[in-house]
Design a protein around this motif. Structure first.
Motif, PDB file in Angstrom:
ATOM      1  N   LEU A 169      27.379 -16.659 -42.670  1.00  0.00           N
ATOM      2  CA  LEU A 169      28.327 -15.599 -43.017  1.00  0.00           C
ATOM      3  C   LEU A 169      29.110 -15.135 -41.799  1.00  0.00           C
ATOM      4  CD1 LEU A 169      25.998 -13.439 -45.304  1.00  0.00           C
ATOM      5  CD2 LEU A 169      27.459 -15.351 -45.956  1.00  0.00           C
ATOM      6  N   LEU A 170      28.848 -15.755 -40.634  1.00  0.00           N
ATOM      7  CA  LEU A 170      29.451 -15.269 -39.389  1.00  0.00           C
ATOM      8  C   LEU A 170      30.964 -15.147 -39.474  1.00  0.00           C
ATOM      9  CD1 LEU A 170      29.372 -14.537 -36.404  1.00  0.00           C
ATOM     10  CD2 LEU A 170      29.240 -16.949 -35.853  1.00  0.00           C
ATOM     11  N   GLY A 171      31.599 -16.189 -40.031  1.00  0.00           N
ATOM     12  CA  GLY A 171      33.062 -16.169 -40.091  1.00  0.00           C
ATOM     13  C   GLY A 171      33.560 -14.965 -40.858  1.00  0.00           C
ATOM     14  N   ALA A 172      33.060 -14.793 -42.073  1.00  0.00           N
ATOM     15  CA  ALA A 172      33.536 -13.689 -42.908  1.00  0.00           C
ATOM     16  C   ALA A 172      33.216 -12.342 -42.276  1.00  0.00           C
ATOM     17  CB  ALA A 172      32.890 -13.783 -44.292  1.00  0.00           C
ATOM     18  N   ILE A 173      32.025 -12.214 -41.684  1.00  0.00           N
ATOM     19  CA  ILE A 173      31.635 -10.941 -41.078  1.00  0.00           C
ATOM     20  C   ILE A 173      32.530 -10.605 -39.894  1.00  0.00           C
ATOM     21  CG2 ILE A 173      29.789  -9.845 -39.740  1.00  0.00           C
ATOM     22  CD1 ILE A 173      27.798 -11.173 -41.666  1.00  0.00           C
ATOM     23  N   ALA A 174      32.791 -11.601 -39.041  1.00  0.00           N
ATOM     24  CA  ALA A 174      33.628 -11.333 -37.869  1.00  0.00           C
ATOM     25  C   ALA A 174      35.044 -10.971 -38.296  1.00  0.00           C
ATOM     26  CB  ALA A 174      33.646 -12.554 -36.950  1.00  0.00           C
ATOM     27  N   VAL A 175      35.581 -11.714 -39.255  1.00  0.00           N
ATOM     28  CA  VAL A 175      36.934 -11.422 -39.718  1.00  0.00           C
ATOM     29  C   VAL A 175      36.990 -10.021 -40.317  1.00  0.00           C
ATOM     30  CG1 VAL A 175      38.626 -12.015 -41.493  1.00  0.00           C
ATOM     31  CG2 VAL A 175      37.655 -13.803 -40.064  1.00  0.00           C
ATOM     32  N   ALA A 176      35.985  -9.667 -41.127  1.00  0.00           N
ATOM     33  CA  ALA A 176      35.963  -8.331 -41.715  1.00  0.00           C
ATOM     34  C   ALA A 176      35.874  -7.268 -40.627  1.00  0.00           C
ATOM     35  CB  ALA A 176      34.784  -8.205 -42.683  1.00  0.00           C
ATOM     36  N   ALA A 177      34.968  -7.478 -39.648  1.00  0.00           N
ATOM     37  CA  ALA A 177      34.776  -6.467 -38.609  1.00  0.00           C
ATOM     38  C   ALA A 177      36.076  -6.222 -37.850  1.00  0.00           C
ATOM     39  CB  ALA A 177      33.668  -6.906 -37.646  1.00  0.00           C
ATOM     40  N   TYR A 178      36.709  -7.293 -37.388  1.00  0.00           N
ATOM     41  CA  TYR A 178      37.920  -7.094 -36.591  1.00  0.00           C
ATOM     42  C   TYR A 178      39.086  -6.596 -37.434  1.00  0.00           C
ATOM     43  CZ  TYR A 178      35.816  -8.900 -32.362  1.00  0.00           C
ATOM     44  OH  TYR A 178      35.022  -9.060 -31.256  1.00  0.00           O
ATOM     45  N   SER A 179      39.158  -7.059 -38.696  1.00  0.00           N
ATOM     46  CA  SER A 179      40.260  -6.597 -39.537  1.00  0.00           C
ATOM     47  C   SER A 179      40.153  -5.102 -39.784  1.00  0.00           C
ATOM     48  CB  SER A 179      40.243  -7.332 -40.877  1.00  0.00           C
ATOM     49  OG  SER A 179      40.368  -8.709 -40.673  1.00  0.00           O
ATOM     50  N   TYR A 180      38.960  -4.634 -40.137  1.00  0.00           N
ATOM     51  CA  TYR A 180      38.818  -3.207 -40.416  1.00  0.00           C
ATOM     52  C   TYR A 180      38.980  -2.383 -39.157  1.00  0.00           C
ATOM     53  CZ  TYR A 180      37.475  -4.648 -45.049  1.00  0.00           C
ATOM     54  OH  TYR A 180      37.485  -5.202 -46.290  1.00  0.00           O
ATOM     55  N   MET A 181      38.530  -2.926 -38.007  1.00  0.00           N
ATOM     56  CA  MET A 181      38.776  -2.197 -36.767  1.00  0.00           C
ATOM     57  C   MET A 181      40.280  -2.015 -36.561  1.00  0.00           C
ATOM     58  SD  MET A 181      35.892  -4.006 -34.422  1.00  0.00           S
ATOM     59  CE  MET A 181      36.627  -3.627 -32.825  1.00  0.00           C
ATOM     60  N   ALA A 182      41.041  -3.048 -36.927  1.00  0.00           N
ATOM     61  CA  ALA A 182      42.496  -2.943 -36.790  1.00  0.00           C
ATOM     62  C   ALA A 182      43.070  -1.976 -37.826  1.00  0.00           C
ATOM     63  CB  ALA A 182      43.131  -4.320 -36.954  1.00  0.00           C
ATOM     64  N   LEU A 183      42.372  -1.844 -38.937  1.00  0.00           N
ATOM     65  CA  LEU A 183      42.885  -1.000 -40.026  1.00  0.00           C
ATOM     66  C   LEU A 183      42.429   0.452 -39.914  1.00  0.00           C
ATOM     67  CD1 LEU A 183      42.589  -3.412 -43.081  1.00  0.00           C
ATOM     68  CD2 LEU A 183      44.674  -2.548 -42.013  1.00  0.00           C
ATOM     69  N   VAL A 184      41.686   0.763 -38.855  1.00  0.00           N
ATOM     70  CA  VAL A 184      41.217   2.133 -38.655  1.00  0.00           C
ATOM     71  C   VAL A 184      42.328   3.172 -38.865  1.00  0.00           C
ATOM     72  CG1 VAL A 184      40.634   3.680 -36.724  1.00  0.00           C
ATOM     73  CG2 VAL A 184      39.081   1.838 -37.347  1.00  0.00           C
ATOM     74  N   PRO A 185      43.548   2.958 -38.348  1.00  0.00           N
ATOM     75  CA  PRO A 185      44.596   3.974 -38.549  1.00  0.00           C
ATOM     76  C   PRO A 185      45.006   4.132 -40.015  1.00  0.00           C
ATOM     77  CG  PRO A 185      45.177   2.493 -36.766  1.00  0.00           C
ATOM     78  CD  PRO A 185      43.991   1.897 -37.444  1.00  0.00           C
ATOM     79  N   LEU A 186      44.680   3.156 -40.848  1.00  0.00           N
ATOM     80  CA  LEU A 186      44.983   3.302 -42.283  1.00  0.00           C
ATOM     81  C   LEU A 186      43.781   3.818 -43.066  1.00  0.00           C
ATOM     82  CD1 LEU A 186      47.002   0.027 -43.066  1.00  0.00           C
ATOM     83  CD2 LEU A 186      47.857   2.332 -42.618  1.00  0.00           C
TER      84      LEU A 186
END
Ligand code: NA
Ligand code: NA
Ligand code: NA
Lengths: 390, 107, 390, 107, 390, 107
Positions: free
Chosen positions: C176-193
Motif C-alpha cells: 500500500l506504500l504507493g497509495a499511502i505516500a500519494v495520499a499523505a503528500y496530496s493531503y499535506m498539499a491540500l491543507v489550505p483547502l
C-alpha cells in the motif's frame, strides 16, 4: 623476521609489476596528462586515468572481490573499484544519474524554436551504424574478435555521448567498456580537431556564410511539456530507450518546471559531481592490460574516429539536403553539431561559421541539432539494446 | 546443466572463434546490416514523429495558453537565488553609502 | 531480418501496453500536473509522478530484478527503481535520512517558549487512530481487504508527515506504500483547502480573534539540550520510535550546536535533495496498476481525508479545552497546526487568524504545535510498529 | 516446511480473506480499538512527560547558565556564513565608497 | 489487550535497559558534550557520540541484521547503522572517500618548498611503532588480550590521522574500532594540551626562538606533478598503502590541476560532509558495552596517549638532529607537527614559537612536516597491513 | 572443514588466549619488534626516496618549464568563484554609490 622482510619485498610493486600493468599505468598517466594539459574532457578523463593507474598497481587490490565465510560474514573486504564498478556501472545506476544531471543542464529552447533540426540529430547517428558495419566486417572477416554485441557497443562511440556509451557498453560488451569510454571521451574532446576539415571539405564558402533567421522565443510552457512528450513517445515506441531518455527528461523537467529548483540544482551540481568522480574511477577499473592492450582496442579507437567523421559528414549532408527543400535557409555547418558532444560541437560550428562570415553567429542555431543529437543517440542505443539483447 | 549453458552463453571468454564458419560470418554481417537499416530507420522515424509532436505541442500550447512575455532562452537557473540576494544587498549597500555620504555632508 | 523487425515491434509500448499501465501512466502525469501547476508538494510529488510513469512503461524494466548466474556473476542488471526501492525504501534508509534533514531544518524555539503546545501536537494525532478504527471496520466488515498492519499504515496518513508515513508503510504494508505516500503528500498539499472550513466550523469569531502573549526568547543552550532530552526520553519509553526520532534529533542537534555547521548545511541541502529525488522515484515504483487501481486505494484516499479532518478537529478542540483552563489565552486556531504538515498548517492558522483580526499574527504561536505534531506522529508511529510488529 | 510457513505468513498475496469468520473480524476490531486506546494514551503520556522534561530543562539551564543575550528565534543557519562574509564586505564597500566620496570632495 | 500493554511495557527502554547500555549511552553523551562544549573534533565526535547513544538503545534495532526468506525477499529490514557499518566502514569505502576529500583540502606547497621536512613526518611515526611494542607487551604478558593485529591497529592512533586509523582498525581489529577511533579523534583534539609540555621539555628557549628562512614560492606545475610522483612511488614500493595514498593523491590532484574545480569543490564539501555524517554514525555503532567497557579500552586509551607523546618527542628530536647538520636553521618545534593532526599540530607549533619570540611565525614552516605526517602515517599503515595481513 | 578453519582463524571470538604458552608470548613480542624495525625502516626509506624524488621533480620542472609568476602558496580554491563574483560586484557597488553621490551633489 627475514621471512617478513622477504614478504614485504614480495609485496612491492617492483617485485610484482608485470609489463602489461606498467604499460597500463603509463596509459592512465597519459590520460591524466591529456586531461590536465590538453583539456580533454577533464571531468571524466582525469578520474578514468587515475582509476587506470590505481587498478594496475599490483597487489593494491582495488578490484579485489570481497570474501565471505560460510556464515556470510566478511573475512576480507573488496577493493574500492570493485564496489564502484559492480555497484554503479554494472547496474547502470551511475550513467543514468549522470544523464539525469545532463538533462537538468540542457536547454531545449533552441531546438523547440526550430524542431526541424531534430532531423540533423537523426542523420548524424549514421556514424553509429556505419561503425557497427565496420566492426561487424572486422569480426566477420576474422581479423578481430567482435560479436554483434561488441560491434553495437563500439558503434555507440559515434553517438558522441559519454554516459550513453558507458550505459550501452556495460550492457552489451563490459570487457570493452574501458576502451569504448576512453575512445568516446577522447574523440568528444577532439571535436575541434576532427570536425573542421570535414566541414570545410563538404561545404562551399557560400554555404558556410549562410545566415539563419533569428529563432523565435520559446515559452516556459513549451519547455515544461516537451520532456513529458518525449517520455510518452519513448514509452509508446521504444521502451528500451526509456532508462536513458526517461532519466534525461526527468532531469530536464526538474530544470524547467520551476517548482523544484533545489532538486534541479543538486542534480546539476553535488549529485552529478559525486557520481562523475566514481564513474571515472569505475570506468578506469576496466583499463586492465588484458582488456586494453590488444588488437581490439586499436580497432575500437580507429572505428571510433571513423564513426565521428561519418556522423559529422552525415549531419552536414542532411543539412545541405534540408537547405535545398526548406523555405528558410539552413547553414550546413549546424548539421555537424548533430553528433551531440554538447556544447563543443555547437561551438565548433559557430567558429567555422565565423571564419566564413564574421557576422554569422551560429551558436544558438547549432544548439538545436546538438541537443537533438543527444536524443538521437539515446534512441539509437535503445534500438541496439532491443535488437541485440532481444 | 542449464546453468552451465547460461554461463557459457554469457561469458566472453568462451567465444567460439575457432569454429566460426562462413555461415556464421555472413550471419554476423547480415545481423549488422539489419541493425543498421532498422536502427537508422527507427532513429529517423522516432525523431520525425518527435518533430510533429513538438510542433503540434507548441501550436496547441501557444493557442490555448498564449504567454505575453516570452522566456529568455538562456536562463541562469543555478545562480538565480544568489543574484536576487545580491540585488537586495546592492540596494542596501548603496542606500547605506549614500546615507553615510549625506551625514558627512551635513556635518 | 523480418523476425528482428517483428521483435522490435513486439518491444514497443504500443504493442505491449496494458490498460492498467496506461491508466497508471495517466495517474503519474496527473501527479506531475498537480505538482507543477497546483504546487502540490512538488519536491516529492514530481519525482513520485515521474517514477509512476517510468515503472509502468511496459518492457522498460525499471523494476526488473537483477539476474545472477550460479557463480554469482550478474547476467542481467536490475532496473533503476529496483535498486532504489530495495536499497533505500525497503531498508528504511531514505525516510530516515530525510528525517535527519528535516530535523536540521526545524527550529524548536517557538515550542520551547511554550511547551504546553505539545499537548496540541498530541491531540491532533487522534486523526491517526480514528482512521485506524475506520480501516479496521472496513477490513472487519469484509468490504476491503485490510489487516491490522494495513490499518495502522493507513492511519499514519493522518500524521501529515511524509517520511514518517513512508517509513511506517514500508514496514507494515509495503503493497500500500504507493497509495499511502500519494495520499499523505496530496493531503499535506491540500491543507489550505481542508483545514479552514473545519477551523471556522469549530470556533467562534471571538475565539479566532484571541491574541496570544508574545513568546519569551529561547536561549541557545535550551535549543541544544532539547534534542538530547527527546532522545533520552525515546530511549526510555519508546525505543521503536528511536529510528525516526533519533535521526530527527540528530539533525536538529547538528543545526543548533553551532560547531558542525558544514554537516548541518549538507544535511539540509545536498543530502536531503539527493535522497528526495531517489525517494520519490522509489515511491513511484510502487504505483503499479495491481497495487493502485483497486477498491483499497479508494478506501485509503477517503480514510486519509477523514484522518486529516479528525486530526484538525481534535487539535482545535484540545486548544479550546486548554484555553478554558490556562491562565494565558490560547487561540484555538493554533490547535489545527498540531497535525504537523510543517510549515503549511501553521501558515493556514495564521491566515485564518488574520481574517478574524487583522492585527493577529499567529504564525510563531502555531509553529509550536506544528513541530510538536512531528514529534507526536513519530511517537504514534513507534507505538504502531511496536503494537503491530511485536 | 518451516520456510514455507514463513513465506506464507509474510506474503501479502495469501491473505486468507475467504476463511475470515466472525471471530477473526471481531478480533481485528478489538485489536484496532486496543491500538487506538494504547496509541493515544501513549502519545499523550509521552508528550506530557516531554512538557515536564522541557520545562524542567529550561528552568535548570536558565538558572545555572543564564544567558544575557537571547538568541533570535528564527536563525538562518544555512546563510549564516554567507551573511557574515557579506557584512564584512558591506563594511568594506561602505568604507571604500565613503573614502572615494571624500577624495572626490577634496579634489 | 492487557497482553499488548505488557508487550509495550516490555518494549520500553526502562524495562530492557542493561547497565552496560546505560553506561555506553552516557559515554556517547560525554562525547557529544566534549564535541559541542569543548570543541573536540566536533565534525566526527558529535556523530560518533550520537551513534553510540542510538546503538545502545535497547530494542531500537539500529544494528539489527536484515532477515530474508528462502526466496530472497526481505522479511525484516536491517537497522540504519547495520547498513552504514557494513556498507561503508567494513568495506573501507567511507575512510577512503574522506581521505580523497582531505587530499582535496591539502596544500602541499609548504612541504614542496622544503622537502627535507618529510623527515620530520617520518620521525614522528615512531609513536606508532613504539605503541605497537607497548600493546604487544601488554598482550604477551597476558595482562590484556591483544594480538599482533590488535597491537598494530592500536599503534595507528599515534598516526594522529582519523581516516587512516579507522581504515586500519576496520581491517585488522574491527572489535576495537570504536575505542581506537574515539581515542584517535580525542587525542587529535587534545593536541594543544598534550604537545606543548613535551615541546617545552625537549627544547631550550633559544631553540624555540630560531627563525627559519622564508619559504621559496612553489609553482603550480610542482603541485600538480607531486601527487602523481607519490602515486608512482607507492605503486613501486608499497602497494598496500595504495588505497589510502592513491585516494589522497587523487583528491589532491583534483585540487591542484585546475581543470576539475567542480569535482574538487564537491569532494571538499558535499561529498566529504555526507560521508562524515555516516562514518560517525557507523563508528559509533561499534561503541557497544561488550566492545568498549573492558580493560582493553583502558589500555587503548593509555597507549594512544603514549603514542601521541612519543610521536611528538620523536619529531622534535629529529628536528634537533637535522638542525645540527643542516645549513639552514630548523626550529625544533616544527618537528612536533610531524604527527599530522592537520592543521592543529602546526598551529600549536606556531603558538609555542610565538611564546618564545613574538616575531617568530612558524605556521607555514610547520605545515610541511604536518602534511608529511599524513603521508608518513599512511605509509606506516601500509606496512602494517602488509606485515600483519600477509 | 576448510571453511571452519578459515572461520576460526579470522574470528576474534576464538582467540586462544588460554593456550598461550611462553613460546606464543615471545613469538608475539618478536613479531611486534619486527614490525617496529621494518615499519620505521620502511617509513624512513619511503620518505627519504620521496625527498629525493620531490627535489628532483622540482628541479626538472623549474628547469624545463620555468614559470615567471609564482603561484601564491595558500590558494583558496573553493571560494575562488565567489570572491571573483564579489570583486566584480564590489566594483559595481562602488561605482554606483559614487555615481549616486555625484548626482546628489549636482542636484
Ligand atoms: Na549523438
Ligand atoms: Na503529525
Ligand atoms: Na601521522
Amino acid at each position: 623476521m627475514e621471512n617478513k622482510l622477504l614478504n614485504l619485498y614480495h609485496d612491492t610493486g617492483i617485485y610484482q609489476l608485470e609489463f602489461g600493468q606498467f604499460a597500463m599505468i603509463c596509459v592512465g598517466l597519459l590520460l591524466v596528462y591529456l586531461a590536465i594539459k590538453k583539456g580533454f574532457e577533464p571531468l571524466l578523463l582525469l578520474p578514468i586515468g587515475i582509476g587506470a593507474v590505481l587498478v594496475n598497481i599490483p597487489g593494491a587490490g582495488f578490484m579485489a572481490e570481497p570474501i565471505y565465510d560460510a556464515a556470510g560474514h566478511m573475512t576480507s573486504p573488496g577493493g574500492l573499484q570493485y564496489y564502484i564498478y559492480h555497484g554503479g556501472i554494472e547496474t547502470g545506476l551511475f550513467p543514468l544519474i549522470i544523464f539525469m544531471g545532463v538533462g537538468a543542464m540542457t536547454d531545449f529552447g533552441p531546438m523547440l524554436a526550430n524542431p526541424k533540426t531534430l532531423l540533423l540529430g537523426a542523420a548524424a547517428q549514421f556514424g553509429i551504424f556505419a561503425t557497427v558495419i565496420g566492426a561487424v566486417l572486422l569480426g566477420a572477416s576474422g581479423i578481430m574478435d567482435f560479436t554483434l554485441a561488441d560491434a553495437a557497443a563500439i558503434g555507440i562511440i559515434g553517438g558522441a555521448d559519454g554516459p550513453t556509451a558507458i550505459f550501452v557498453a556495460s550492457r552489451l560488451a563490459p570487457d570493452l567498456l574501458g576502451a569504448i569510454a576512453v575512445a568516446a571521451y577522447s574523440y568528444m574532446a577532439l571535436v575541434p580537431l576532427i570536425q573542421p576539415p570535414i566541414m570545410r571539405a563538404l561545404t562551399s564558402k557560400e554555404e558556410r556564410s549562410i545566415k539563419m533567421v533569428q529563432l523565435r522565443p520559446v515559452t516556459k510552457k513549451e519547455k515544461i511539456v516537451f520532456p513529458i512528450v518525449v517520455i510518452i513517445l519513448v514509452a509508446m515506441f521504444l521502451p528500451s530507450a526509456a532508462p536513458l531518455l526517461g532519466m534525461f527528461c526527468f532531469g530536464n523537467l526538474m530544470r524547467e518546471c520551476g517548482v523544484v529548483d533545489r532538486l534541479s540544482d543538486t542534480a546539476q551540481n553535488a549529485l552529478i559531481n559525486i557520481v562523475t568522480v566514481f564513474l571515472g574511477l569505475g570506468v578506469g577499473s576496466k583499463l586492465s592490460s588484458e582488456a586494453f592492450l590488444n588488437l581490439e582496442t586499436l580497432g575500437i579507437l580507429s572505428l571510433g574516429l571513423i564513426a565521428f567523421s561519418i556522423g559529422t559528414a552525415a549531419g552536414i549532408l542532411m543539412a545541405k539536403l534540408m537547405n535545398r527543400f526548406s523555405t528558410e535557409a539552413i547553414n550546413p555547418l549546424i548539421g555537424a553539431a548533430g553528433v551531440s558532444a554538447v556544447p563543443m560541437a555547437a561551438r565548433v560550428a559557430n567558429k567555422v561559421g565565423l571564419e566564413a562570415n564574421k557576422q554569422n553567429f551560429l551558436l544558438m542555431h547549432a544548439m538545436g541539432p546538438n541537443v537533438a543529437g543527444v536524443i538521437g543517440s539515446a534512441v539509437a542505443a535503445g534500438v541496439m539494446l532491443s535488437y541485440v539483447g532481444g | 546443466m542449464l546453468l552451465f549453458v547460461v554461463h557459457l552463453s554469457t561469458s566472453k571468454h568462451h567465444k567460439q572463434v575457432e569454429s566460426k564458419g562462413i555461415d556464421a560470418m555472413s550471419g554476423l554481417f547480415e545481423d549488422g546490416l539489419g541493425l543498421m537499416v532498422l536502427g537508422m530507420g527507427f532513429v529517423f522515424l522516432f525523431l520525425v514523429i518527435l518533430i510533429f509532436a513538438t510542433g503540434y505541442m507548441s501550436r496547441l500550447l501557444n493557442h490555448f495558453f498564449p504567454e505575453v512575455l516570452p522566456v529568455v532562452t538562456a536562463r541562469p537557473v543555478a545562480s538565480a537565488p544568489d543574484s536576487s540576494g545580491v540585488d537586495a544587498q546592492l540596494t542596501a549597500v548603496i542606500t547605506a553609502a549614500v546615507h553615510q555620504h549625506r551625514n558627512n555632508k551635513n556635518s
